[in-house]
Design an enzyme around this catalytic site. Sequence first.
Site, PDB file in Angstrom:
ATOM      1  N   SER A 306     -20.373 -66.028 -46.093  1.00  0.00           N
ATOM      2  CA  SER A 306     -20.953 -64.627 -45.538  1.00  0.00           C
ATOM      3  C   SER A 306     -21.657 -64.083 -46.601  1.00  0.00           C
ATOM      4  CB  SER A 306     -19.956 -63.975 -44.711  1.00  0.00           C
ATOM      5  OG  SER A 306     -19.293 -63.148 -45.389  1.00  0.00           O
ATOM      6  N   ASP A 307     -22.705 -63.252 -46.282  1.00  0.00           N
ATOM      7  CA  ASP A 307     -22.935 -62.207 -47.052  1.00  0.00           C
ATOM      8  C   ASP A 307     -21.912 -61.220 -47.180  1.00  0.00           C
ATOM      9  OD1 ASP A 307     -24.516 -60.726 -49.008  1.00  0.00           O
ATOM     10  OD2 ASP A 307     -26.388 -60.878 -47.755  1.00  0.00           O
ATOM     11  N   CYS A 308     -21.898 -60.424 -48.247  1.00  0.00           N
ATOM     12  CA  CYS A 308     -20.729 -59.518 -48.419  1.00  0.00           C
ATOM     13  C   CYS A 308     -20.699 -58.518 -47.235  1.00  0.00           C
ATOM     14  CB  CYS A 308     -20.853 -58.901 -49.756  1.00  0.00           C
ATOM     15  SG  CYS A 308     -20.779 -60.219 -51.086  1.00  0.00           S
ATOM     16  N   ASP A 309     -19.471 -58.486 -46.477  1.00  0.00           N
ATOM     17  CA  ASP A 309     -18.976 -57.608 -45.513  1.00  0.00           C
ATOM     18  C   ASP A 309     -19.965 -58.004 -44.154  1.00  0.00           C
ATOM     19  OD1 ASP A 309     -17.154 -56.269 -46.756  1.00  0.00           O
ATOM     20  OD2 ASP A 309     -18.415 -54.957 -47.760  1.00  0.00           O
ATOM     21  N   ALA A 310     -20.638 -59.072 -44.293  1.00  0.00           N
ATOM     22  CA  ALA A 310     -21.318 -59.717 -42.899  1.00  0.00           C
ATOM     23  C   ALA A 310     -20.427 -59.759 -41.835  1.00  0.00           C
ATOM     24  CB  ALA A 310     -22.350 -60.829 -43.347  1.00  0.00           C
TER      25      ALA A 310
END
Length: 785
Positions: A306-310
């Site tokens: 995932s993109d960060c905190d997605a």
Amino acid sequence: SLQSHHFPMKLRGIVATSSLWVTLAALLLIHTESARPPFSCDSSNPSTRAYPFCNKTLPIPHRVQDLVTRLTLDEKVSQLVNSAPAIPRLGVSAYQWWSEALHGVSRHGKGVQFNGTIKSATMFPQVILTAGAFDSHLWYRIGQVIAVEARAMYNEGQAMGMTFWAPNINVFRDPRWGRGQETPGEDPLVTGRYAVSYVRGIQGDSLRGGKLKDGHLQASACCKHFTAYDLDSWTGVNRFGFDAHVTKQDMADTYQPPFQNCVEQGQASGIMCAYNRVNGVPNCADYNLLSKTARGQWGFQGYIASDCDAVAIIHDVQGYAKLPEDAVVDVLTAGMDVNCGSYLKKYTKSAVQQKKLSESAIDRALHNLFTVRMRLGLFNGSPNEQLMGNIRPDQVCTQENQDLALEAARNGIVLLKNSARLLPLLRTEAMSLAVIGPNANVTQTLLGNYEGPPCKNVTILQALQGYMKNTMYHQGCNAVNCTSVAINEAVNIAKNTDYVLLVMGLDQSQERESHDRVDLVLPGKQKSLILSVAKATKKPIVLVLLSGGPIDVSFAKDHKKIGSILWAGYPGEAGGIAIAEIIFGDQNPGGRLPMTWYPKDYIRTVQMTDMRMRPDPSTDYPGRTYRFYNGTKVFEFGYGLSYSNYIYEFKSVTKNKFHFDRSSTAKVVKNSVAVGYLVSEMATEFCHSSKFSVTVVVENAGEMAGKHPVLLFARPPKLTNGNAMKRLVGFRTVSLGAGGRAEVKFTLNPCEHLSEANKDGLMVIEEGSHYLVVGDKEYPISITV
């Protein structure tokens, strides 16, 4: 603890000395451990020798299966985040998934530190400039260098992982996008080719692919951000809450092709799913996208991050998931494997306990994650004993690597204007030069974003001073935003010199991740400074622009006293030298623009949130990129001048007529304006047998040797059904001496290169006369029933 008062004085001294040695030994051990690269299956640990997952002779799937079955639920959950902790009882080391290497090993991310023996890395130009070289082999070589430097950092204990979250292969759809600088530009073919070249270089594959048959990786590349992600923060809309509404047609011929190329041809071992939703569904929770398309249709074998905190935003921002555990279930069942962030660490176990998630969904993710770590050789014992264990610090920042950074900058820089052949400048001892502008004497701006500490720092001013000793300098503006300008001082310097060079443009304060632009003009009072200096000088001036995105410099393009314009992107650690070489004629510029430069009024009718590529005349929507936008342009995609003049001719085309009715597999598609053939219904053998060769002769009619990208376009029979006005179908770069000629060969497949996406997202070859276009030359290709 020992109490010193229980001992005689002599013994106290011995104990104190012993304690000191113990402390020093402990500190030395800590230092040694911290400098040791993380690896599993240490052969010196007898307890791990018996584990099948440490047996290098077994197939990786068997090893992974053995490891996963040994993990407790808590241990499994701990491995689903980017900062994966060690599992000491099994001799499994900690691992950091998040490292960056967009155009060099980066200081961003959490996996790499420049705090040891290695203090810097080769910083290549920002990707948008490298793309301007239109040179797949160059892109591949850059990937190779980055991978070797990354391995050296790992072997030196300065990298906690070998998974690098690059390349960024989102199409540069909107000129305001702050991250457009990170991409190879607006064309899907260029972006896809870049992805394949870079990934093959990073992972240790050959230029043409096929070398990774044993599966081992030099480093792991990750194509991002999947998919239709190209808005960060614009007038109150941000990437976390944005829902991109994308048509099937645009998805098929714009947003997805680079990712398909990355997976099918590049064999990337990683994909990152993007923050945004597409047509209502979060990318990281989209089973159709991650499992059916990437893994099912394209055959992706790797991990999905995932993109960060997605994952968190699926619940916290988008409200797509009612509870945190629901977000966890959504992403793991969709096919995502590792969460950049801590959300899966917090909520996966409770999702299992609430019987919302089966443990098998976690196992599936772990299989993908441990497979990549094993492919990197990180479960084979000490890296010093492995194939790539001999890559040491002396292979970082080598002269050869720095020369490649210089070559990339030279080949990407684009000459946009050169009236009366002002460039290259003549230089004699008596000549003087004024260098003015906020980007002239800076180093950080040259690097762009996702940078690391460069091997060397040379400003544009310093490089120019190396050519012309009599050089005067003035910053002109207080900063790139140019809220304060010293016009009088700059004019006075300019008046008293033979040549004037202005170094203007943008920097990361104007365009970057989380920050999109709101206009297409030079910031603040830059234009006033340029015009005032131009008016005051004896001769026409040279304007150098640093930027990732396009700028409306129509005023300079049309101004008689502005003789030359160079676009240098963010040209990397060697960019100042490359600019000076071009200005003084030691290099012949050959770069071509990888994106359209629009007029400033373009944004009046185009919302950044509008994902449509094709124009809509009924609402005055002009469309996007050179393929669909037919309005006024400041500079076109593919535009670029040289100190030479290049002449083209079509020498041969092996086949120029196609009769698809001869194939029993050709399915005719009709509508009110066109007849076409559905590519998906054609046999693969038929498409393969329909390939044909195109040979173009290129002549350098100038007096200077040069490197020149040859761009081959195709134009459809009719501008119906949302067809592109033209689209790039091939590009090759040639080096030619003065007066030299070369034959450039392209291999085309009508199923791929002469087809267009219809409204259902299916590729169709339309009947009629298609045209191949190179420069001002055209060649017809006839398709009939």
